[in-house]
Design a protein around this motif. Structure first.
Motif, PDB file in Angstrom:
ATOM      1  N   LEU A  61       0.471  -1.230   0.297  1.00 29.26           N
ATOM      2  CA  LEU A  61      -0.098   0.162   0.105  1.00 29.26           C
ATOM      3  C   LEU A  61       0.854   1.597  -0.192  1.00 29.26           C
ATOM      4  O   LEU A  61       1.935   1.569   0.830  1.00 29.26           O
ATOM      5  CB  LEU A  61      -0.976  -0.196   1.109  1.00 29.26           C
ATOM      6  N   CYS A  62       1.168   2.135  -1.033  1.00 27.04           N
ATOM      7  CA  CYS A  62       1.269   3.638  -1.038  1.00 27.04           C
ATOM      8  C   CYS A  62       0.733   4.438  -0.274  1.00 27.04           C
ATOM      9  O   CYS A  62      -0.294   4.815  -0.550  1.00 27.04           O
ATOM     10  CB  CYS A  62       1.506   4.189  -2.810  1.00 27.04           C
ATOM     11  N   ILE A  63       1.768   4.733  -0.016  1.00 25.92           N
ATOM     12  CA  ILE A  63       0.751   5.688   2.239  1.00 25.92           C
ATOM     13  C   ILE A  63       1.133   7.211   1.305  1.00 25.92           C
ATOM     14  O   ILE A  63       0.693   8.735   2.651  1.00 25.92           O
ATOM     15  CB  ILE A  63       1.329   5.543   3.787  1.00 25.92           C
ATOM     16  N   GLY A  64       2.401   7.405   0.191  1.00 28.99           N
ATOM     17  CA  GLY A  64       2.419   8.925   0.068  1.00 28.99           C
ATOM     18  C   GLY A  64       3.449   8.958  -1.231  1.00 28.99           C
ATOM     19  O   GLY A  64       3.764   7.956  -1.467  1.00 28.99           O
ATOM     20  N   GLY A  65       3.257  10.068  -1.225  1.00 35.35           N
ATOM     21  CA  GLY A  65       4.174  10.478  -2.294  1.00 35.35           C
ATOM     22  C   GLY A  65       3.490  11.319  -4.232  1.00 35.35           C
ATOM     23  O   GLY A  65       2.462  11.477  -3.342  1.00 35.35           O
TER      24      GLY A  65
END
Length: 78
Positions: free
Chosen positions: A50-54
């Motif tokens: 899961l990508c939580i930022g960027g």
């Protein structure tokens, strides 16, 4: 250097791991600096990874490195 085939990040000694560099697509030379901030318990019914930022999505394969990616972004804006 570690051959990533068949290797999982959770196999690393997490107590000693602070950061590492990951290189993707050797031809274009994408390098990522990864820093371990925390180890959390997985949530039920959540799909991982899961990508939580960027900022922005990942660049497409073989787009020509950072310069080619900037040209790609300009082209899709037009």
């Amino acid at each position: 250097m570690i051959d990533e085939r068949g290797f999982r990040l959770d196999a690393l000694n997490q107590g000693a791991l602070k950061s590492f560099t990951f290189e993707y697509d050797f031809g274009d030379g994408w390098r990522y600096a990864v820093q371990l901030e925390d180890i959390l318990e997985p949530e039920k019914r959540q799909k991982y990874p899961l990508c939580i930022g960027g900022a922005r999505n990942c660049p497409p394969d073989d787009c020509g490195g950072t310069g080619g990616y900037e040209e790609f972004l300009e082209a899709i804006r037009n």
